[in-house]
Every structure is written in structure tokens, then in C-alpha cells.
Write an enzyme that holds these catalytic residues in place. Structure first.
Site, short mmCIF file in Angstrom:
data_model
loop_
_atom_site.label_atom_id
_atom_site.label_comp_id
_atom_site.label_asym_id
_atom_site.label_seq_id
_atom_site.Cartn_x
_atom_site.Cartn_y
_atom_site.Cartn_z
N GLU A 1 30.82 30.04 105.86
CA GLU A 1 30.25 29.19 105.20
C GLU A 1 28.86 29.79 104.60
O GLU A 1 28.02 29.11 104.01
CB GLU A 1 29.67 28.22 106.37
CG GLU A 1 30.66 27.21 106.72
CD GLU A 1 30.48 26.14 107.64
OE1 GLU A 1 29.13 26.07 107.89
OE2 GLU A 1 31.48 25.38 108.30
N HIS B 1 18.17 52.11 87.42
CA HIS B 1 17.66 52.20 88.77
C HIS B 1 16.65 53.49 88.79
O HIS B 1 16.99 54.39 88.33
CB HIS B 1 18.78 52.24 89.63
CG HIS B 1 18.29 52.40 91.19
ND1 HIS B 1 17.20 51.83 91.67
CD2 HIS B 1 18.92 53.24 92.11
CE1 HIS B 1 17.30 51.67 93.13
NE2 HIS B 1 18.06 52.73 93.28
N ASP C 1 14.22 47.64 95.66
CA ASP C 1 15.63 47.54 95.92
C ASP C 1 16.31 48.31 96.92
O ASP C 1 17.28 47.49 97.72
CB ASP C 1 16.21 48.27 94.63
CG ASP C 1 17.66 48.34 94.32
OD1 ASP C 1 18.22 47.11 93.88
OD2 ASP C 1 18.44 49.12 94.55
N SER D 1 22.52 19.48 107.51
CA SER D 1 22.04 18.44 108.54
C SER D 1 21.02 18.66 109.27
O SER D 1 20.29 19.92 109.30
CB SER D 1 23.46 18.46 109.71
OG SER D 1 23.19 19.49 110.50
N SER E 1 38.54 57.00 82.09
CA SER E 1 37.84 55.84 81.22
C SER E 1 37.87 56.09 80.01
O SER E 1 37.63 55.35 79.12
CB SER E 1 36.35 55.47 81.86
OG SER E 1 36.19 55.15 83.19
N TYR F 1 30.97 55.01 82.36
CA TYR F 1 31.76 53.94 81.93
C TYR F 1 32.43 53.06 83.20
O TYR F 1 33.30 52.55 83.10
CB TYR F 1 32.94 54.09 80.87
CG TYR F 1 33.34 52.92 79.92
CD1 TYR F 1 32.48 52.37 79.00
CD2 TYR F 1 34.40 52.16 80.09
CE1 TYR F 1 32.71 51.47 78.18
CE2 TYR F 1 34.73 51.35 79.15
CZ TYR F 1 34.02 50.86 78.19
OH TYR F 1 34.20 49.69 77.55
N GLN G 1 23.74 59.67 93.50
CA GLN G 1 23.83 61.11 93.71
C GLN G 1 24.27 62.07 92.84
O GLN G 1 24.19 63.45 92.99
CB GLN G 1 24.83 61.07 95.24
CG GLN G 1 25.97 60.51 94.78
CD GLN G 1 26.27 59.21 95.03
OE1 GLN G 1 25.30 58.40 94.65
NE2 GLN G 1 27.40 58.66 95.63
N GLU H 1 32.54 29.77 111.16
CA GLU H 1 31.06 29.50 111.31
C GLU H 1 30.20 30.30 111.02
O GLU H 1 29.24 30.27 110.64
CB GLU H 1 30.90 28.93 112.59
CG GLU H 1 31.96 27.87 113.18
CD GLU H 1 31.54 26.63 112.45
OE1 GLU H 1 30.48 26.31 111.84
OE2 GLU H 1 32.34 25.61 112.15
#
EC number: 1.1.1.86
Length: 350
Positions: free
Chosen positions: A232, A109, A192, A253, A54, A26, A85, A228
């Protein structure tokens, strides 16, 4: 070859009528799968250790909760949503001995099936529904009437109904509102792992940290370097998410574009290293190294976690992130808030 993509009209939810689905775990994905399927009218039981933190949280959401062996024993479909694992050990101890004849096994997965850590007998359908987003977003989008795309695969189909069950499950999850792309356990697992190691985690994380070091070692202010080479990045990724790499480029730009086209930081040598990493994924070397380390108590993993837990750019990161109001407001939704509180921290039988 064009990808096969399925949508809501391609699946029949009635395939799941009269069937019980056990969700093991969960955590991030577990809570989303359990709640979405429940809200789609599917009979759901959550499998957890009785001492798990949980248990109470899942019960508060109105879900039926039982021990893992009990949940598996009554289920027609068992979705295993645990960290890679832990899956094999839980499967051997609690799933395999209690699995009903012909019950389907599902995963988000392909790791344990592809590399053979889990080997179901041939009478069990084995399929995958893997959302392309974290669990709190899978849940949030479902609640908003939308969906998160998934990739889907069928590894074993003894009765010939594997794809019908897979697509019905994906529809109940809300995923077919966005679309399900056909794949295989092999393709999903290997791509993946490659994406994580060579582009996302192992690529971008290290690139940002190295860029920060180069600028600060050259005498530039850490705060300016952080903006920088790291801050961004979100802007660029958001633009690419909206319209691909071309939109990300032409939104910047001409100077930035020219620097992009002429950069020699990422070279053919980088591609060769990527190809080497892909080979280790394909031949199982990476999986074996990871699983052997985990079986030994994860000494290498823990050492690496500590080694990389203090990237240099985080010397100024917290201070600068606090400058942005959107980082300090309430979480976007309740599920996300719960994950921050540690209630939905990881996808495991806690």
C-alpha cells in the site's frame, strides 16, 4: 527566499549551434540525454569503450559513437554520465588529456566536483543539469512533448556564458517544459545524498522490512503483513505526489490519520540520527568512506549488497506481486524494456 525557476522562454537553443556535445556513458541517463539532445537538433557524439555492449545499441538509435578520448577531443561540451565511483578515473585517463581549451564540463550529479575528486582547471565552464527522474522517463516524457524537471547549477563560469549554456542544454533535454530550479553543486550533492540515505533508500526500505518483521514475529500471516506495510506504500506515495502530504492524509480514513498523528515510531531520536548523517555528508566522511571502499574493490559494498539482498518481506513478495495484472504486462515503453533487458542497466562507459 523563493526559488529561481526557468522555463522554455528563458533559454536560447541557438547557444548550442555549432557546438558538439559528447555524452559519456549510454546508461539510464546517458541514452536519454543523447537522444533528446539529438532530437532537439544538437550535434551529439556518444563516448564509449570500443568493447562496450552499448556501442551497437547506440548506433542502432542513429547516434554517432566514438571512443571516450576521441569524443572528448572534438567536443565543446562534455557531459559525464557515469557512476560516481568511476568518474574521477575516467576523467584523469580519458577526459582531461583530451579536453579542448575552454570546453565545458557537465554533470548530472555534483558528487565528484563538490568533494574534489575532479578538479577542472579554471578555464573550463562547469555546470550541472540533473533530471529529477530516471532516464527512461526523461526520454518518454520528451517523446510525449512533455518534460521532467531538473535542478541546474554553474560551478565555474570563466567566460560569463555558463548559465546560457546550462539553460540551453536543459531546454534541449526537454526539461524546461517542466522547469529548471537553480541550485549549487554543494546543495544538490548534500541534499541528494541525505534524501537517499535518510528518507528514501535508508529510510523507507528499512521501515518496511522492520514493519514486516514485527507483524510476522507477532504471528500474523506474511501475506497480510506484506500488503499492509509494503504494497500500500505505492498508493500513499502516488497520492502525495499528486497533492502533497495533506492529500495523502485526507485520502485515508480518520482512523489512519489519527494513528499517523499519534505515532511515536519516528521520534526526536530519529531526527538526531538524521542530523548526524547529514554532518557526515557535509564534512565528506561519507564520500571518503564510499570512495575508499570502491578503490579497494568495494569489499564492504559487496558484503552489504549480499546482506541486504534478501529482505524478509521478499519471502512472499514475488508471489503477491504476480497477483496484479499491471506487474505482468509489457513494459511501459521501449526504453524501459531495454533497461529490464540489461542494455541500459547503469550509467557507465560499458
Amino acid at each position: 527566499m523563493a526559488a529561481t525557476i526557468w522555463y522554455e522562454k528563458d533559454a536560447d537553443l541557438s547557444v548550442l549551434e555549432g557546438k558538439k556535445v559528447a555524452i559519456l556513458g549510454y546508461g539510464s541517463q546517458g541514452h536519454a540525454h543523447a537522444l533528446n539532445l539529438r532530437d532537439s537538433g544538437v550535434d551529439v557524439v556518444v563516448g564509449l569503450r570500443p568493447t562496450s555492449k552499448s556501442v551497437q545499441f547506440a548506433k542502432e538509435q542513429g547516434l554517432e559513437v566514438k571512443s571516450v578520448p576521441e569524443a572528448v577531443a572534438e567536443a565543446d561540451i562534455v557531459m559525464i554520465l557515469l557512476p560516481d565511483q568511476y568518474q574521477a578515473a575516467v576523467y584523469k585517463k580519458d577526459v582531461e588529456p583530451n579536453l579542448k581549451p575552454g570546453a565545458a564540463l557537465a554533470f548530472a550529479h555534483g558528487f565528484n566536483i563538490h568533494y574534489g575528486y575532479i578538479k577542472p582547471t579554471e578555464d573550463h565552464p562547469v555546470f550541472m543539469v540533473a533530471p529529477k527522474g530516471p532516464g527512461h522517463i526523461v526520454r518518454r516524457e520528451y517523446a510525449a512533448g512533455r518534460g521532467v524537471p531538473v535542478v541546474v547549477a554553474v560551478e565555474q563560469d570563466p567566460r560569463g556564458d555558463g548559465w546560457a549554456i546550462t539553460l540551453a542544454y536543459a531546454k534541449a533535454l526537454g526539461a524546461l517544459r517542466a522547469g529548471a530550479i537553480k541550485t549549487t553543486f554543494k546543495e544538490e550533492t548534500e541534499t541528494d545524498l541525505f534524501g537517499e540515505q535518510d528518507v528514501l533508500m535508508g529510510g523507507i526500505n528499512h521501515l518496511c522490512d522492520l514493519g514486516f518483521d514485527v507483524l510476522t514475529e507477532a504471528g500474523y500471516q506474511p501475506e497480510i503483513a506484506y500488503f499492509e506495510v509494503f504494497h500500500e506504500l505505492k498508493m500513499l506515495v502516488d497520492l502525495a505526489n499528486e497533492g502533497g502530504l495533506n492529500k495523502a492524509r485526507w485520502s485515508c480514513s480518520d482512523t489512519a490519520q489519527y494513528g499517523d498523528y499519534t505515532s511515536t515510531v519516528i521520534t526526536d531520536e530519529t531526527k538526531k540520527r538524521m542530523q548526524y548523517q547529514l554532518k557526515r555528508i557535509q564534512d565528506g566522511s561519507f564520500a571518503k568512506e564510499f570512495m575508499d571502499d570502491q578503490a579497494a574493490g568495494a569489499p564492504k559494498f559487496k558484503k552489504l549488497q549480499e546482506e541486504f539482498s534478501h529482505p524478509h518481506l521478499e519471502t512472499v513478495g514475488p508471489k503477491l506481486r504476480a497477483m496484479f495484472s499491471w506487474n505482468n504486462g509489457p513494459a511501459k515503453d521501449a526504453d524501459e524494456a531495454e533497461s529490464f533487458n540489461g542494455k541500459i542497466a547503469r550509467t557507465q562507459v560499458q
